[in-house]
Design a protein around this motif. Structure first.
Motif, mmCIF file in Angstrom:
data_model
loop_
_atom_site.group_PDB
_atom_site.id
_atom_site.type_symbol
_atom_site.label_atom_id
_atom_site.label_comp_id
_atom_site.label_asym_id
_atom_site.label_seq_id
_atom_site.Cartn_x
_atom_site.Cartn_y
_atom_site.Cartn_z
ATOM 1 N N VAL A 179 1.968 -0.722 0.484
ATOM 2 C CA VAL A 179 3.125 0.044 0.953
ATOM 3 C C VAL A 179 3.914 0.503 -0.262
ATOM 4 O O VAL A 179 4.251 -0.291 -1.140
ATOM 5 C CB VAL A 179 4.026 -0.822 1.863
ATOM 6 C CG1 VAL A 179 5.331 -0.121 2.138
ATOM 7 C CG2 VAL A 179 3.322 -1.108 3.161
ATOM 8 N N LYS A 206 7.246 1.693 -1.994
ATOM 9 C CA LYS A 206 8.695 1.660 -1.754
ATOM 10 C C LYS A 206 9.397 1.794 -3.090
ATOM 11 O O LYS A 206 9.207 0.978 -3.982
ATOM 12 C CB LYS A 206 9.075 0.338 -1.079
ATOM 13 C CG LYS A 206 10.509 0.331 -0.653
ATOM 14 C CD LYS A 206 10.734 -0.488 0.587
ATOM 15 C CE LYS A 206 12.229 -0.583 0.869
ATOM 16 N NZ LYS A 206 12.520 -1.048 2.193
ATOM 17 N N SER A 219 4.281 0.367 -5.575
ATOM 18 C CA SER A 219 3.503 -0.005 -4.390
ATOM 19 C C SER A 219 3.348 -1.521 -4.358
ATOM 20 O O SER A 219 3.022 -2.147 -5.354
ATOM 21 C CB SER A 219 2.140 0.684 -4.405
ATOM 22 O OG SER A 219 1.573 0.642 -5.678
ATOM 23 N N ARG A 248 7.299 -3.530 5.867
ATOM 24 C CA ARG A 248 6.516 -2.870 6.899
ATOM 25 C C ARG A 248 7.455 -2.165 7.864
ATOM 26 O O ARG A 248 8.550 -2.642 8.118
ATOM 27 C CB ARG A 248 5.729 -3.948 7.653
ATOM 28 C CG ARG A 248 4.507 -3.481 8.326
ATOM 29 C CD ARG A 248 3.608 -4.645 8.748
ATOM 30 N NE ARG A 248 4.268 -5.866 9.079
ATOM 31 C CZ ARG A 248 4.235 -6.421 10.299
ATOM 32 N NH1 ARG A 248 3.640 -5.810 11.275
ATOM 33 N NH2 ARG A 248 4.819 -7.567 10.515
#
Lengths: 219, 115
Positions: free
Chosen positions: A138, A140, A144, A217
């Motif tokens: 993910v 952000k 990652s 998430r």
């Protein structure tokens, strides 16, 4: 390797979503009295909606196992289904032989614990190899992160099978056959040991280490 | 019907009779056979508590899944419920989804010119 012309491929690969999957088992036809209301609805739906063509590898025999078929397909290379199926049968035979040998060598008290049915050994070994939590990448704030994420059943089954196959292809002596190495790995996984189960545990440990990022998430 | 009323208003906005026209369109004033897609609403992470319980159990029992079977089953039920909820939530709310609207418009488009 399509040797005979009688194996024509009639099935398409892309169907409209409302097409139903075929059920080739002989017990598919159950008398109406034994069905619950939801199952009756399902039967009604089957009479009206179109059904996909059955694969030539799906048989109505009692020995047809969807999990084993899926594993054979994953092992297959360059479309050589005959070779892949041969390897699978040899693996199951080797498992049976090893277990029966173990059965006869062990004392009477321990004999009941030894599982001789290669199909149950395969199913249990696969269950022991399936990871429970996976990692997803993910992004952000420019970086990652590996975020622990729940996996779908299909994804877990695929990962277990993939790990088994890659392990048996890479980490073996050049002269050991695939079926031999596979049977060794399956019996080890059945007893919760071996490299594949170790890989599953490593994944769980990484997920546990990254549990702080679980809130990144959004699904 | 209301179609001609709209056409009269548009004609008034475009006309040069009462000073400069209000609208100076570059493209023709007609609707596209497409709907703009909606911004994805960012949800929160689901089943985080169950996951943390499972991980605590793992840490205590050295990642033994047979001992932690209860937390595993609880986690699985939570995941299934979250998936069902996500699927059910998408389509309802009264409106058509942009994807569904676009498929319908592709099949039954607005006619921009006489066939």
């Amino acid at each position: 390797m399509c040797v005979s012309l009688s194996l024509c491929l009639v099935r398409w690969s892309r169907y409209n979503p409302y097409y139903l999957d075929p059920d080739p088992s002989k017990d598919a036809r159950v008398p109406e009295s034994e069905l619950s209301p939801e199952e009756k609805e399902l039967q009604e739906l089957k009479t009206v909606s179109p059904i996909k063509a059955a694969l030539s590898s799906d048989t109505s025999s009692a020995f047809n196992d969807p999990l084993i078929s899926k594993f054979i397909n994953m092992m297959m290379q360059d479309g050589n289904k005959i070779l892949a199926r041969g390897i699978m049968t040899q693996t199951l035979e080797t498992i049976k032989r090893k277990q029966v040998e173990k059965y006869h060598k062990s004392p009477a008290a321990k004999r009941e614990e030894i599982e001789c049915n290669p199909y149950t050994v395969f199913h249990q070994a696969l269950e022991n190899c399936k990871p429970i939590i996976g990692l997803a990448s993910v992004q952000k704030g420019g970086k990652s992160y590996q975020v622990p994420v729940p996996l779908t059943d299909n994804r877990r089954r695929f990962l277990a099978m993939k790990w088994l196959i890659t392990e048996c292809r890479d980490n073996k002596h050049r002269r050991t056959h695939m079926y031999e190495k596979l049977s060794q790995e399956l019996l080890a996984a059945f007893a919760n040991e071996g490299n594949v189960v170790k890989r599953k545990h490593d994944l769980h440990k990484m997920a546990e280490a990254n549990r702080a990022y679980a809130h990144y998430r959004w699904w | 019907m209301s179609g001609s009323v709209i056409q009269e208003k548009v004609a008034k906005l475009l006309s040069r009779q009462s000073g400069k026209p209000v609208l100076r369109p570059i493209k023709p004033l007609a609707l596209k056979n497409e709907v703009a897609s909606r911004k994805l609403k960012k949800g929160e992470a689901t089943c985080v508590t169950e996951m943390s319980l499972l991980m605590a159990c793992w840490k205590q029992n050295d990642f033994n899944n047979t001992v932690c079977s209860k937390e595993v089953s609880v986690f699985y039920t939570c995941v299934e419920k979250a998936q069902n909820k996500a699927k059910a939530k998408q389509g309802t709310q009264g409106r058509l989804l942009p994807k569904e609207a676009n498929t319908l418009l592709k099949r039954f488009p607005n006619q921009s010119s006489e066939i």
